[in-house]
Design an enzyme around this catalytic site. Structure first.
Site, PDB file in Angstrom:
ATOM      1  N   LYS A  24      -7.098   6.795 -19.693  1.00 58.77           N
ATOM      2  CA  LYS A  24      -7.367   7.299 -21.027  1.00 58.77           C
ATOM      3  C   LYS A  24      -6.145   7.116 -21.939  1.00 58.77           C
ATOM      4  O   LYS A  24      -5.752   6.002 -22.214  1.00 58.77           O
ATOM      5  CB  LYS A  24      -7.804   8.762 -20.923  1.00 58.77           C
ATOM      6  CG  LYS A  24      -8.882   9.048 -19.860  1.00 58.77           C
ATOM      7  CD  LYS A  24     -10.138   8.228 -20.041  1.00 58.77           C
ATOM      8  CE  LYS A  24     -11.311   8.706 -19.186  1.00 58.77           C
ATOM      9  NZ  LYS A  24     -11.119   8.622 -17.747  1.00 58.77           N
ATOM     10  N   ARG A  62       0.829  -1.207   0.000  1.00 63.52           N
ATOM     11  CA  ARG A  62       0.000   0.000   0.000  1.00 63.52           C
ATOM     12  C   ARG A  62       0.865   1.260   0.000  1.00 63.52           C
ATOM     13  O   ARG A  62       0.423   2.323  -0.438  1.00 63.52           O
ATOM     14  CB  ARG A  62      -0.941  -0.008   1.212  1.00 63.52           C
ATOM     15  CG  ARG A  62      -1.884   1.161   1.273  1.00 63.52           C
ATOM     16  CD  ARG A  62      -3.127   0.871   2.106  1.00 63.52           C
ATOM     17  NE  ARG A  62      -2.856   0.230   3.366  1.00 63.52           N
ATOM     18  CZ  ARG A  62      -2.439   0.861   4.470  1.00 63.52           C
ATOM     19  NH1 ARG A  62      -2.250   2.164   4.447  1.00 63.52           N
ATOM     20  NH2 ARG A  62      -2.248   0.196   5.586  1.00 63.52           N
ATOM     21  N   TYR A  86     -13.920  17.946 -16.305  1.00 56.48           N
ATOM     22  CA  TYR A  86     -14.500  16.609 -16.245  1.00 56.48           C
ATOM     23  C   TYR A  86     -15.595  16.564 -15.186  1.00 56.48           C
ATOM     24  O   TYR A  86     -15.384  16.950 -14.046  1.00 56.48           O
ATOM     25  CB  TYR A  86     -13.406  15.587 -15.927  1.00 56.48           C
ATOM     26  CG  TYR A  86     -13.926  14.219 -15.567  1.00 56.48           C
ATOM     27  CD1 TYR A  86     -14.785  13.539 -16.423  1.00 56.48           C
ATOM     28  CD2 TYR A  86     -13.562  13.623 -14.372  1.00 56.48           C
ATOM     29  CE1 TYR A  86     -15.267  12.284 -16.080  1.00 56.48           C
ATOM     30  CE2 TYR A  86     -14.037  12.364 -14.023  1.00 56.48           C
ATOM     31  CZ  TYR A  86     -14.896  11.704 -14.881  1.00 56.48           C
ATOM     32  OH  TYR A  86     -15.383  10.469 -14.535  1.00 56.48           O
ATOM     33  N   ASP A 125      -4.939  19.357 -14.939  1.00 53.51           N
ATOM     34  CA  ASP A 125      -5.415  18.078 -15.472  1.00 53.51           C
ATOM     35  C   ASP A 125      -5.116  18.093 -16.964  1.00 53.51           C
ATOM     36  O   ASP A 125      -5.768  18.790 -17.741  1.00 53.51           O
ATOM     37  CB  ASP A 125      -6.914  17.921 -15.222  1.00 53.51           C
ATOM     38  CG  ASP A 125      -7.449  16.575 -15.704  1.00 53.51           C
ATOM     39  OD1 ASP A 125      -6.805  15.946 -16.579  1.00 53.51           O
ATOM     40  OD2 ASP A 125      -8.528  16.153 -15.229  1.00 53.51           O
TER      41      ASP A 125
END
Length: 573
Positions: free
Chosen positions: A201, A51, A103, A176
């Protein structure tokens, strides 16, 4: 060795590294979640638990950091996990400026969670440098979040310009850059502090990996706070997904370059098409931000564009339903071309025009894609040819007032997006003597917390505004309420709350009042709504307690699972 090599070569060879043990050109996958300690209790590898770290992440992180020109990169379980980690590393009360167009998932998260957790979120047009300058509150603004090109209108922000403005007030800039990728734009070169990607993406590029990434220009304390958040929240990527991601990035340059070339050809072909009102693509000279895009995007303008179909939503849906080569699916940046009606995907919180179709251009032959769209557009009316959307006019009662026009412009630009995304709405009904009257509808939890922010915003930006009043549709509450607390609560719900939530096909019903605790039930479109907690805690409870000091809390008794038609669905959208 990577010195002197182009980024295209670094991507194709994934930094040119080989496995030290076997000489394999493809890196190993490390699925282990744990690592052995040395006899003295230390970890000789420096790795303690997956983790926190995993060797499989390292390769993809180093590659993306090199491509972006950053000093370090962190992978996340998704693009949303990466983006929200940046906001969650801020502190309650911090003021953040966010691109008005972005977005929808991040806009929705900011409205539903970030605001209720204490961030002061303000949406602005980041393509307008004067507006960015005016919106910064020295000493309070901590982050400027820019998406460019901005999904799905593809606005392009001048990164060097906004970075200079932000840094002058010690504001951190996060970009972004999902649609641009490091192939076309490297935001750090223009002054950005952080670069964020939905790696699902273009970076992966094959529609088979869910991943996100954040790249930093410097390893400062804020970067370590983001790292701590990722470790503590467990927002980590699986090792197999990390391996697939580094494999996908090997073909990043050829994929992005090809999709950008095809997108430009498609945009040029359909520009001024008689069945369209607009083609939104930064590569077209008609795009309002074309000059900025040409200056900061190198080698193309991305594979993303949007079409606005004449005749509105019905015709747009007809076009989307008629294609044969394009696939009707969510997401973008894969090898296959996708088409999507964004408004129906995003739901009632969307500010996207209902005539808009978003296209993600893949690797098919562009002539096949053009022919597919040509055939689909043949099925819709040819009326309403060129030109963009008709500007929204002022209500007749406000027409001719420059002050009213300025008030409406500020509210539409900076307040409405977050209110809509939380399930509410406001409209200006009067501007008289410096007093602005707003009529609210929808969730009180969306409107009431924003009222003081709207007043401060208007007083700062529109000279002459002295006060903001919020009214609700329906009858004015009758003065001199009866002594019975239950009846007083019922009157407030019926006169102030229910006329508002009626716009969302909902109703709040009083169950009972006992010892200052009001038990209510949500019905209709409010039942099962993902914003129910916001509606109750920040709306209904706040309103009742302000009117009736005897009220100490509101308890929700709704069976939300049974909600058949919630206005803001809590499903998997």
């Amino acid at each position: 060795m990577t010195d002197g090599l182009s980024r295209e070569t670094l991507a194709a060879q994934a930094l040119g590294e080989t496995d030290q043990a076997s000489g394999a050109l493809s890196p190993a996958i490390h699925p282990s979640t744990i690592y052995e300690r040395s006899p003295d209790g230390s970890y000789k590898s420096g790795l303690a638990y997956t983790r926190a770290d995993n060797p499989t992440y390292d390769h993809a992180e180093r590659l993306l950091a090199a491509l972006e020109g950053g000093v370090a990169c962190m992978l996340f379980a998704s693009g949303s996990a990466a983006a929200t980690a940046v906001f969650q590393s801020l502190l309650p009360g911090d003021h953040v400026l966010v691109s008005r167009i972005l977005y929808w998932g991040i806009r929705k998260w900011l409205a539903e969670f970030a605001v209720s957790w204490g961030l002061d979120v303000e949406f602005i047009d980041t393509t307008n440098l004067a507006q960015v300058t005016a919106a910064i509150r020295p000493g309070r603004t901590r982050l400027l979040w820019v998406e460019t090109p901005a999904n799905p209108m593809w606005d392009v922000t001048d990164l060097a310009g906004v970075a200079e403005i932000a840094h002058a007030s010690d504001v951190r800039v996060a970009v972004d850059s999902t649609a641009a990728t490091p192939v076309l734009t490297r935001p750090i070169e223009f002054g950005a502090d952080l670069v964020v990607h939905s790696a699902t993406k273009y970076l992966n590029g094959h529609s088979d990996v869910l991943a996100g990434a954040v790249v930093t220009a410097r390893a400062d304390p804020f970067w370590e706070r983001i790292r701590s958040w990722r470790r503590s929240a467990g927002a980590v990527l699986g090792p197999f997904e990390a391996w697939l991601l580094q494999r996908g990035m090997r073909t990043l340059f050829v994929r992005v370059q090809r999709s950008s070339q095809s997108a430009l050809a498609i945009a040029r072909h359909f520009d001024r098409h008689q069945a369209l009102t607009a083609v939104l693509y930064p590569g077209l000279p008609s795009h309002p931000n074309h000059e900025v895009a040409a200056r900061q995007m190198t080698g193309g303008f991305s594979g993303m564009l949007s079409l606005r179909v004449a005749g509105g939503e019905a015709n747009a849906m007809t076009v989307a339903g008629a294609v044969r080569v394009f696939k009707r699916a969510v997401s973008l940046g894969g090898v296959e071309s996708l088409i999507e009606h964004r408004r129906s995907t995003e739901g009632p919180s969307s500010p996207v025009p209902d005539d808009l179709l978003r296209l993600s251009i893949g690797l098919e032959a562009p002539e096949d894609l053009i022919a597919d769209l040509d055939a689909a557009l043949e099925k819709v009316s040819k009326a309403g040819a060129a030109g963009g959307p008709v500007p929204t006019s002022l209500p007749s009662a406000l027409a001719g007032s420059d002050l009213a026009a300025a008030v409406v412009a500020v509210i539409d630009r900076s307040a409405t997006p977050s209110i809509i995304a939380r399930g509410g709405s406001v409209r200006v009904v009067a501007v008289e003597g410096g007093v602005v009257t707003l009529e609210a509808s929808g969730s009180p939890g969306a409107v009431l917390p924003a009222a003081s922010h709207i007043e401060a915003l208007l007083r700062a930006e529109v000279p002459g505004v002295a006060e903001v009043r919020v009214v609700w549709p329906g009858p004015t509450p009758t003065p001199g309420s009866p002594a019975d607390l239950t009846e007083r609560v019922r009157r407030i719900l019926d006169s102030e709350v229910n006329p508002a939530v009626a716009a969302h096909r909902g109703r709040v019903t009083l169950v009972d009042v006992a010892e200052g605790r009001v038990r209510i039930r949500l019905e209709g479109g409010c039942q099962g709504c993902s914003l129910a907690e916001v509606t109750i805690r920040q709306g209904v409870e706040r309103l009742l307690r302000s009117r009736l000091p005897e009220i100490i809390g509101v308890v929700d008794t709704t069976d939300h699972v049974a909600g058949a038609d919630p206005f803001f669905a809590p499903g998997k959208r």
